[in-house]
Design a protein around this motif. Structure first.
Motif, mmCIF file in Angstrom:
data_model
loop_
_atom_site.group_PDB
_atom_site.id
_atom_site.type_symbol
_atom_site.label_atom_id
_atom_site.label_comp_id
_atom_site.label_asym_id
_atom_site.label_seq_id
_atom_site.Cartn_x
_atom_site.Cartn_y
_atom_site.Cartn_z
ATOM 1 N N ARG A 51 51.770 -1.919 11.900
ATOM 2 C CA ARG A 51 50.965 -0.781 12.347
ATOM 3 C C ARG A 51 49.593 -0.778 11.660
ATOM 4 O O ARG A 51 48.582 -0.425 12.272
ATOM 5 C CB ARG A 51 51.699 0.526 12.066
ATOM 6 C CG ARG A 51 53.029 0.685 12.746
ATOM 7 C CD ARG A 51 52.922 0.756 14.250
ATOM 8 N NE ARG A 51 52.283 1.979 14.729
ATOM 9 C CZ ARG A 51 52.179 2.313 16.020
ATOM 10 N NH1 ARG A 51 52.647 1.497 16.951
ATOM 11 N NH2 ARG A 51 51.583 3.420 16.387
ATOM 12 N N ASN A 99 51.430 7.530 14.402
ATOM 13 C CA ASN A 99 52.496 6.934 13.579
ATOM 14 C C ASN A 99 53.441 8.016 13.040
ATOM 15 O O ASN A 99 54.072 7.828 12.001
ATOM 16 C CB ASN A 99 51.881 6.185 12.396
ATOM 17 C CG ASN A 99 50.950 5.074 12.813
ATOM 18 O OD1 ASN A 99 51.387 4.063 13.329
ATOM 19 N ND2 ASN A 99 49.654 5.262 12.603
ATOM 20 N N TYR A 111 51.572 -4.224 19.444
ATOM 21 C CA TYR A 111 52.216 -4.184 18.120
ATOM 22 C C TYR A 111 52.985 -5.472 17.872
ATOM 23 O O TYR A 111 53.772 -5.910 18.710
ATOM 24 C CB TYR A 111 53.159 -2.991 18.010
ATOM 25 C CG TYR A 111 53.923 -2.970 16.695
ATOM 26 C CD1 TYR A 111 53.270 -2.677 15.514
ATOM 27 C CD2 TYR A 111 55.288 -3.273 16.656
ATOM 28 C CE1 TYR A 111 53.953 -2.674 14.312
ATOM 29 C CE2 TYR A 111 55.971 -3.266 15.457
ATOM 30 C CZ TYR A 111 55.297 -2.976 14.280
ATOM 31 O OH TYR A 111 55.963 -2.982 13.089
#
Length: 391
Positions: free
Chosen positions: A73, A171, A315
């Motif tokens: 991330r 997140n 990702y």
């Protein structure tokens, strides 16, 4: 009690210590896990660990959202900021120092030309977007349920204002899923190596979600949960309450932090979060693996302000440093001093893992408040090769 000093009263602490010793004097061992890094720091900073009987062990859990943020991330945010000069990437101070791939972090990426800014709140990032209409302002949002409502609020406000140069990398993660993963590790994660008798439940998170979500863990897994505030007497009282539950064969959710937490939590904040966010099917947690329904993503109605969709961000999972034991520490399987990097190449000034980066991380707490106490023990303990390696 009205004032902070009353929650740090030494005479009351001594009385609680005696009561804890009495309850723990049953001839058996106890192991309780404190989920929140704020409790970890309270235990270390105020010397509570020294007041507990040797038969009672406190295990440091996931701690904080920075600690469980996976490398991939952070890499995603770095790639965006380095490839798009028009982007200003904003986040909280702890996030800037989380180690990423290729020896980088968000802060080190700044030296490579990325425009990284520290903010104190999501509202600061939104205000920056208003001041910089010619730039793309991306807020790298992170947090458990405590910081999710402010992110939802700025997303709703950006939509109301039609602020096209503002977006969010979300997140935000969910506490109950992490507790479930500790009790039932997902595939690919080693089973819990220590017995857990109960949980000290998080404080700030519980002000938002209430105590109700923990009831399933207490009933299904027969593990008592006591929600506690962050002051020394809060934590000691919670430990005493857990001991009494274990000794009487009970496993329920109790709320020590009644001055701030209710069973149903903050319904207005929950409604705001539900309006803007929805559960992700899966999300990777550092040390815990990919957990289903354990994080939030931005709803389609707010897709124009979702940076992952806006910039087509992909990702890619990245394994942790093989020498770093953050994953095992987050699960309570190991302690900071079991890591060969702890206190040597890994310090708060030069963190190698997320547990040392955050001010709420278990390694940071142990380095600041507990490492000198443990050094003589490590030097004298030659009972196993592992202890010899970490001495």
């Amino acid at each position: 009690m009205k004032y902070i000093d009353e929650f740090r009263d030494q005479a009351l602490a001594a009385g609680l210590a005696r009561a804890i010793a009495h309850e723990a004097g049953t001839g058996r061992d106890y192991a309780f896990i404190e989920f929140c890094g704020g409790h970890t720091h309270t235990l270390s900073r105020y010397g509570i660990a020294d007041l507990l009987p040797p038969t009672l062990r406190m295990i440091h859990g996931p701690g904080c959202p920075v600690c469980v943020l996976p490398i991939g991330r952070v890499d995603m945010a770095i790639r965006l900021a380095l490839s798009r000069p028009e982007v200003i990437l904003c986040t909280y101070g702890d996030c800037l120092r989380v180690p990423a791939s290729d020896g980088l972090s968000l802060l080190k990426a700044k030296a490579h030309g990325a425009d990284m800014r520290m903010v104190y709140s999501a509202a600061d990032a939104l205000a920056l977007a208003r001041r910089e209409p010619g730039r793309e302002v991306v807020f790298f949002a992170i947090g458990f349920e405590t910081t999710t409502p402010p992110t939802a609020l700025v997303l709703r406000e950006a939509a109301r204002q039609g602020l096209a140069n503002f977006s969010v990398i979300c997140n935000h993660v969910l506490t109950p899923a992490a507790i479930a993963a500790i009790l039932e590790p997902p595939d690919g994660i080693a089973p819990q190596a220590v017995q857990i008798d109960g949980f000290v439940g998080p404080a700030h998170v519980s002000t938002v979600i209430g105590s109700r979500p923990y009831e399933a863990f207490a009933s299904t897994h027969r593990k008592p949960v006591v929600i506690a505030g962050f002051e020394p007497l809060d934590v000691m009282q919670a430990i005493l309450m857990l001991l009494r539950q274990v000794n009487t064969g009970r496993a329920v959710v109790e709320n020590e932090f009644t001055r701030a937490v209710t069973r149903d939590g903050n319904l207005k904040a929950q409604a705001l979060v539900a309006e803007v966010f929805e559960p992700r099917p899966g999300f990777e947690w550092r040390g815990l693996g990919t957990l289903p329904d354990s994080a939030l993503r931005i709803r389609a109605a707010f897709a124009a302000w979702d940076a992952e969709a806006k910039f087509d961000l992909g990702y890619t999972p990245v394994p942790d440093n093989k020498a770093c034991e953050c994953g095992a520490i987050l699960r309570g399987v190991k302690s900071p001093i079991d890591c060969k990097l702890f206190g040597t190449v890994c310090t708060p000034e030069t963190p190698m893992g997320s547990c040392m980066v955050s001010s709420e991380g278990a390694c940071a707490a142990h380095y600041t408040y507990g490492r000198f106490r443990d050094l003589p023990l490590r030097a004298s303990d030659t009972s196993t090769p592992a202890n010899q390696d970490t001495a």
